[in-house]
Motif scaffolding. Structure first.
Motif, PDB file in Angstrom:
ATOM      1  N   TYR A   1       0.846  -1.192   0.000  1.00  0.00           N
ATOM      2  CA  TYR A   1       0.000   0.000   0.000  1.00  0.00           C
ATOM      3  C   TYR A   1       0.880   1.241   0.000  1.00  0.00           C
ATOM      4  O   TYR A   1       1.710   1.406   0.891  1.00  0.00           O
ATOM      5  CB  TYR A   1      -0.915   0.010   1.222  1.00  0.00           C
ATOM      6  N   PRO A   2       0.720   2.121  -0.995  1.00  0.00           N
ATOM      7  CA  PRO A   2       1.546   3.330  -1.016  1.00  0.00           C
ATOM      8  C   PRO A   2       1.038   4.324   0.028  1.00  0.00           C
ATOM      9  O   PRO A   2      -0.160   4.357   0.302  1.00  0.00           O
ATOM     10  CB  PRO A   2       1.323   3.877  -2.425  1.00  0.00           C
ATOM     11  N   PRO A   3       1.933   5.104   0.622  1.00  0.00           N
ATOM     12  CA  PRO A   3       1.470   6.181   1.486  1.00  0.00           C
ATOM     13  C   PRO A   3       0.748   7.216   0.637  1.00  0.00           C
ATOM     14  O   PRO A   3       0.850   7.217  -0.593  1.00  0.00           O
ATOM     15  CB  PRO A   3       2.757   6.754   2.072  1.00  0.00           C
ATOM     16  N   ARG A   4       0.027   8.108   1.292  1.00  0.00           N
ATOM     17  CA  ARG A   4      -0.733   9.093   0.536  1.00  0.00           C
ATOM     18  C   ARG A   4       0.236  10.073  -0.137  1.00  0.00           C
ATOM     19  O   ARG A   4       1.068  10.683   0.532  1.00  0.00           O
ATOM     20  CB  ARG A   4      -1.646   9.840   1.491  1.00  0.00           C
ATOM     21  N   PRO A   5       0.153  10.198  -1.476  1.00  0.00           N
ATOM     22  CA  PRO A   5       1.097  11.113  -2.134  1.00  0.00           C
ATOM     23  C   PRO A   5       0.747  12.571  -1.858  1.00  0.00           C
ATOM     24  O   PRO A   5      -0.416  12.891  -1.628  1.00  0.00           O
ATOM     25  CB  PRO A   5       0.908  10.793  -3.616  1.00  0.00           C
ATOM     26  N   ASN A   6       1.743  13.423  -1.812  1.00  0.00           N
ATOM     27  CA  ASN A   6       1.407  14.844  -1.740  1.00  0.00           C
ATOM     28  C   ASN A   6       2.243  15.661  -2.700  1.00  0.00           C
ATOM     29  O   ASN A   6       3.394  15.351  -2.997  1.00  0.00           O
ATOM     30  CB  ASN A   6       1.505  15.367  -0.311  1.00  0.00           C
TER      31      ASN A   6
ATOM     32  N   GLY B   1       3.444  19.684  -0.816  1.00  0.00           N
ATOM     33  CA  GLY B   1       2.884  19.872   0.511  1.00  0.00           C
ATOM     34  C   GLY B   1       1.401  19.655   0.627  1.00  0.00           C
ATOM     35  O   GLY B   1       0.867  19.566   1.726  1.00  0.00           O
ATOM     36  N   LEU B   2       0.714  19.560  -0.548  1.00  0.00           N
ATOM     37  CA  LEU B   2      -0.727  19.336  -0.472  1.00  0.00           C
ATOM     38  C   LEU B   2      -1.009  17.849  -0.681  1.00  0.00           C
ATOM     39  O   LEU B   2      -0.530  17.260  -1.646  1.00  0.00           O
ATOM     40  CB  LEU B   2      -1.450  20.136  -1.567  1.00  0.00           C
ATOM     41  N   GLU B   3      -1.769  17.272   0.197  1.00  0.00           N
ATOM     42  CA  GLU B   3      -2.086  15.861   0.043  1.00  0.00           C
ATOM     43  C   GLU B   3      -3.036  15.652  -1.124  1.00  0.00           C
ATOM     44  O   GLU B   3      -3.988  16.401  -1.307  1.00  0.00           O
ATOM     45  CB  GLU B   3      -2.722  15.318   1.325  1.00  0.00           C
ATOM     46  N   ILE B   4      -2.727  14.624  -1.926  1.00  0.00           N
ATOM     47  CA  ILE B   4      -3.647  14.282  -3.010  1.00  0.00           C
ATOM     48  C   ILE B   4      -4.484  13.124  -2.499  1.00  0.00           C
ATOM     49  O   ILE B   4      -4.011  12.005  -2.373  1.00  0.00           O
ATOM     50  CB  ILE B   4      -2.892  13.833  -4.268  1.00  0.00           C
TER      51      ILE B   4
ATOM     52  N   PHE C   1      -3.709   6.234  -7.638  1.00  0.00           N
ATOM     53  CA  PHE C   1      -5.016   6.882  -7.757  1.00  0.00           C
ATOM     54  C   PHE C   1      -6.154   5.933  -8.118  1.00  0.00           C
ATOM     55  O   PHE C   1      -7.312   6.232  -7.868  1.00  0.00           O
ATOM     56  CB  PHE C   1      -4.970   7.991  -8.813  1.00  0.00           C
ATOM     57  N   TYR C   2      -5.832   4.810  -8.766  1.00  0.00           N
ATOM     58  CA  TYR C   2      -6.925   3.942  -9.200  1.00  0.00           C
ATOM     59  C   TYR C   2      -7.039   2.702  -8.318  1.00  0.00           C
ATOM     60  O   TYR C   2      -8.025   2.519  -7.621  1.00  0.00           O
ATOM     61  CB  TYR C   2      -6.730   3.563 -10.667  1.00  0.00           C
TER      62      TYR C   2
END
Lengths: 257, 360, 294
Positions: free
Chosen positions: B166-171, B174-177, B252-253
């Motif tokens: 599981y990838p960490p949440r990309p940002n 500085g803004l989380e996607i 993202f998917y």
């Protein structure tokens, strides 16, 4: 002054001796016709010169530089342009693009600048386009510049191929039966283009051709191959009188001569 | 819709060689972009996750495959494997705190490198022999991934035997996607950039050399094109696109890097997509991707509806079966009647309206 | 040593079955230069049909006959509807068409198996183990191997001795010349597709007995590809030898390596071997190298 020389070229395929010690000299600014019966080795000689085949023995010199055995793309870079007996245009490209592929060699932009269409790539594309348009003008094919080449009839394909070879800015042009499959009118056009290329651009031409009328009319010198050997060389008139040529090429029995 | 050339006169080669030569083409592209920007404000979550985001991410993959197969003529049966390489690389980099964009690009570069290695045989072989080398990639790479990934991913982050990560949440800066909305726009931006790159490649020196090799490699070589160089370049760039799309698919998917997703089925589906959409056509990649994403949804809805109307339950197995049948049959039919795919139909429409209302 | 021997002999038997799949590929390739990527799906369809017929209570011979009828019809229609219209298209289009056919067959299998799940081809063959010295084998594998060898002999005989075989050899040598001599390519393509269908039937039955009727058969079909590439696409002898080589190699290597790395060797090794082969000897060990003319 010789610009292209082939010395003592030998090549064999399996047991077939396709070329057995052929010498060829092309002088600056001349049209040299290579004639001979089918299977005489004319196209094989062209393939040896343009680097598609590597001769078993012998050397090919362009402006005194040895180009024997170089891969075909390096030979092209050295300055030899050619057309093919069975036309080899790129079906999926337009006429304009076909001609621009010819300019591939002397373009410098790499894939990154092409991807960005930035500075060098853009400048170069426009420059090549201008040059390609000159060739299109010269060959009188403006009306089909955006037509996919695969949709063209033979006469126009041969013209596109000539244009593509010209776009290479070669030092020597090899034309392998440029008039095969053309009608009389198209042949006259093509002969005119070959003469113009030779006179206006000063380009030396090696011409393989079966139509003796054309050969005799436009070439400065003629060389005759038979069974992989050179049997005669000289001005059209000299060759026409040569009994060996009459025997081998025109198929007349020697007793009759 | 009127693609008129009449009255459009270019006085310099520069404008004549612009990406979109006709004002109307420029306007329609601008219109499309506006639509792409407006859609998400009306889209439901289902639209995002079932149609929009997969469309954006998969299109990058089909663009790459089309550059490689459609333009350069190097058939790839292993595109999914290169997608997997990109997806895993980007995921692992993200775990090690590499910024999002860098991770995506490096994922693409890693895929390009691997693609290059599998493209090496192209120096000597072509056609189906080469296709087989890429098929080998489809079997060897997932195997290698499932062996290598557990070694580099810190324990605790990988599940199911170590190859599901599981990838960490990309940002981004500085803004989380995170929301579907944000994922959509990031994917869209990257797709637009990749599309422009692809369009530029195919209209310049590189693209012409690729098509030349595809159409007549002997002539290309004799014109001075270094065939090996350009074939390898096609492999590298095609795989780069695959890698970038893989990174976006995972982030993202799918939301997870799972090697089972990137199987031969996906490779064949992508290949089918570019055949249906149009080999050697940028817009064809878009059509083809839309087709493979919309077909199952369409069948699902229409068959369920028909089933309900007729009073029986249509199981998902049947729908999957029918999807395969339609897809397979369509590939064969299109190869027979229109090898240039949907893009050719589009071209026909444009040609019809080119001189409209006078057809001469 | 006994362990090795067992792996070796079992690999040998598996290898003969790989060779059988490869035979179906070679048949079609020789006649049409098409690499049939639907070979696994064809075997899957065949084994499913036979299993289904047996499941409905048909005696073995009838079940096999049903398989024959379906595969002959399949071969005929594929040639008629898909490949005949594609004559003259680039080879790569033909190969992509086989991908389309593979997907199509998969769809049919999904739907039918959804309706009638069947799991095993049961033709009443003995299922006991055979003990040959230190090596124990499933008797069905042995029968399968023998049937495969027999089929090789049969196809080889047809190629070498019959009129159709002669025509097939002519076509594989030069299509245009064969055509101009009055050999009907349409007819021959139909023959090879039907032949390949029957070969797929035999592989389908043998594999269906071994691993059950399941989607795995379609994936197994892909293992025919490394085999034909190693053996050369147009060589039946090559297919046999390469099939045996790959069967033995994967079984022996997997036997020693799987416990160390946790499985999966059999899935990737044949393709790895193919990759190496493509690097060092692109046209296989028995195939013909193509020399290009300008």
């Amino acid at each position: 002054m010789a610009i292209l020389e082939a010395r003592d070229v030998h090549i064999a395929f399996g047991g077939v001796q396709a070329l057995q010690g052929v010498d060829l000299t092309l002088n600056e600014g001349e049209i040299l016709a290579v004639i001979g019966p089918n299977g005489a080795g004319k196209t094989t000689l062209m393939n040896c010169i343009s680097g598609w085949y590597k001769p078993d023995k012998g050397r090919i010199l362009l402006e005194g530089r040895d180009i024997t055995g170089l891969p075909a793309d390096k030979v092209a870079a050295a300055g030899i342009g050619r057309t093919f007996q069975n036309t080899a245009i790129f079906h999926g490209l337009t006429v304009l693009e076909n001609i621009m592929v010819g300019a591939h060699l002397w373009m410098r932009s790499n894939f990154l600048s092409c991807m960005l269409y930035w500075n060098l790539a853009q400048k170069e594309e426009i420059e090549v386009r201008e040059f390609a348009e000159e060739i299109i003008d010269f060959l009188e094919i403006e009306h089909i510049r955006r037509t996919p080449a695969g949709a063209l009839p033979m006469g126009l394909r041969r013209r596109v191929e000539l244009g593509r070879a010209l776009a290479m800015r070669p030092k020597v042009l090899l034309l392998d039966e440029p008039m095969a499959g053309l009608n009389v009118e198209e042949k006259e056009d093509m002969a005119r283009f070959v003469l113009d290329v030779n006179e206006e651009w000063g380009l030396p031409v090696i011409l393989i051709e079966h139509d003796m009328g054309v050969v005799m009319d436009i070439s400065d010198r003629v060389m005759v191959l038979d069974y992989g050997r050179k049997i005669a060389e000289g001005t059209p008139d000299e060759v026409r009188q040569n009994p060996k040529v009459i025997n081998a090429y025109l198929g007349v029995q020697s007793e009759a001569v | 819709m009127i693609y008129r050339e009449t009255g459009v006169h270019h006085t310099t080669y520069r404008t004549d060689m612009a990406l979109f030569r006709v004002p109307l083409a420029r306007w329609s592209v601008a219109g499309l972009l506006v639509v792409a920007v407006v859609i998400p404000f009306f889209a439901t979550d289902y639209w995002f996750s079932a149609i929009l985001i997969p469309f954006l991410t998969f299109t990058i993959a089909t663009l790459g495959l089309n550059l490689m197969t459609g333009y350069a003529g190097q058939v790839s049966l292993g595109h999914a494997a290169f997608i997997a390489v990109g997806g895993y690389t980007a995921t692992i980099l993200l775990i090690y705190d590499i910024p999002f964009l860098a991770a995506v690009v490096l994922g693409g570069l890693m895929a390009a490198l691997v693609g290059l290695v599998f493209g090496i045989p192209s120096a000597r072989i072509k056609g189906l022999y080469l296709a087989m080398a890429t098929l080998a990639a489809q079997f060897v790479l997932p195997w290698a991934i499932s062996r290598v990934v557990p070694l580099v991913v810190p324990t605790g982050l990988a599940v199911a035997g170590g190859d599901t990560v599981y990838p960490p949440r990309p940002n981004l800066f500085g803004l989380e996607i995170d929301s579907l909305f944000e994922r959509y726009f990031v994917s869209l931006a990257i797709l637009v950039v990749m599309t422009v790159f692809a369009m530029n490649l195919v209209r310049t020196r590189v693209g012409r050399a690729w098509v030349a090799i595809r159409d007549h490699d002997v002539a290309a070589k004799i014109l001075g094109v270094n065939i090996t160089h350009y074939k390898l370049l096609a492999f590298a760039i095609g795989s780069f696109y695959a890698g970038v799309s893989g990174a976006l698919m995972v982030f993202f998917y799918y939301g997870v890097a799972h090697v089972g997703e990137f199987n031969l089925d996906l490779s064949l589906k992508l290949l089918g997509a570019i055949i249906i959409g149009g080999l050697g056509s940028i817009i064809g990649s878009f059509f083809g991707t839309a087709f493979i994403i919309l077909l199952p949804i369409f069948l699902n809805i229409s068959l369920t509806f028909l089933g309900n109307a007729a009073g029986f339950q249509v199981s998902s197995g049947i729908i999957a079966g029918i999807e395969n049948i339609v897809f397979g049959a369509l590939v064969v039919v299109l190869l027979i009647v229109e090898p240039l795919g949907l893009a050719k139909f589009w071209q026909n429409v444009k040609d019809y309206f080119r001189l409209w209302p006078f057809s001469y | 040593m006994d362990f090795f021997l067992e792996l070796f002999v079992n690999g040998l038997l598996t290898g003969v079955l790989y060779a059988l799949i490869a035979l179906g590929l070679v048949l079609i390739y020789k006649a049409s230069s098409v690499l049939n990527l639907a070979v696994g799906e064809m075997a899957l369809l065949a084994s499913f049909v036979v299993a289904l017929a047996a499941n409905f209570g048909a005696p073995s011979w009838l079940a096999i006959l049903a398989g024959v009828v379906v595969m002959v019809a399949f071969g005929y229609f594929v040639e008629r509807l898909a490949f005949r219209p594609l004559i003259g298209q680039p080879v790569i289009s033909l190969i992509m068409a086989t991908v389309g056919i593979a997907l199509f067959l998969r769809g049919i299998y999904f739907i039918l198996s959804n309706k009638w799940p069947v799991y095993l081809v049961d033709l009443g063959l003995p299922v006991d183990s055979l003990n040959l010295g230190p090596v124990s084998l499933l008797s069905s594998s042995v029968v399968g191997g023998l049937v495969a060898l027999l089929l090789f002999g049969l196809v080889g005989y047809i190629y070498a001795r019959t009129r159709t075989g002669l025509a097939l050899r002519a076509v594989s040598d030069n299509q245009t010349v064969a055509l101009s001599l009055g050999i009907s390519i349409d007819h021959l393509w139909a023959v090879v597709w039907i032949g390949a269908g029957l070969v797929a039937l035999v592989s389908g039955i043998v594999w269906g007995q071994r691993i059950g009727v399941q989607f795995g058969i379609a994936i197994l079909g892909l293992k025919g590809l490394p085999v034909v590439f190693l053996g050369g696409l147009d060589s039946m002898v090559g297919a046999l030898l390469a099939g045996i080589f790959i069967g033995v190699a994967e079984n022996v290597v997997a036997g020693y390596l799987d416990p160390l790395i946790g499985g999966g060797t059999k899935e990737f090794l044949p393709f790895f071997i193919m990759l190496i082969a493509l690097w060092v000897r692109p046209y296989g060990f028995f195939g013909r190298e193509i020399i290009e003319r300008v």
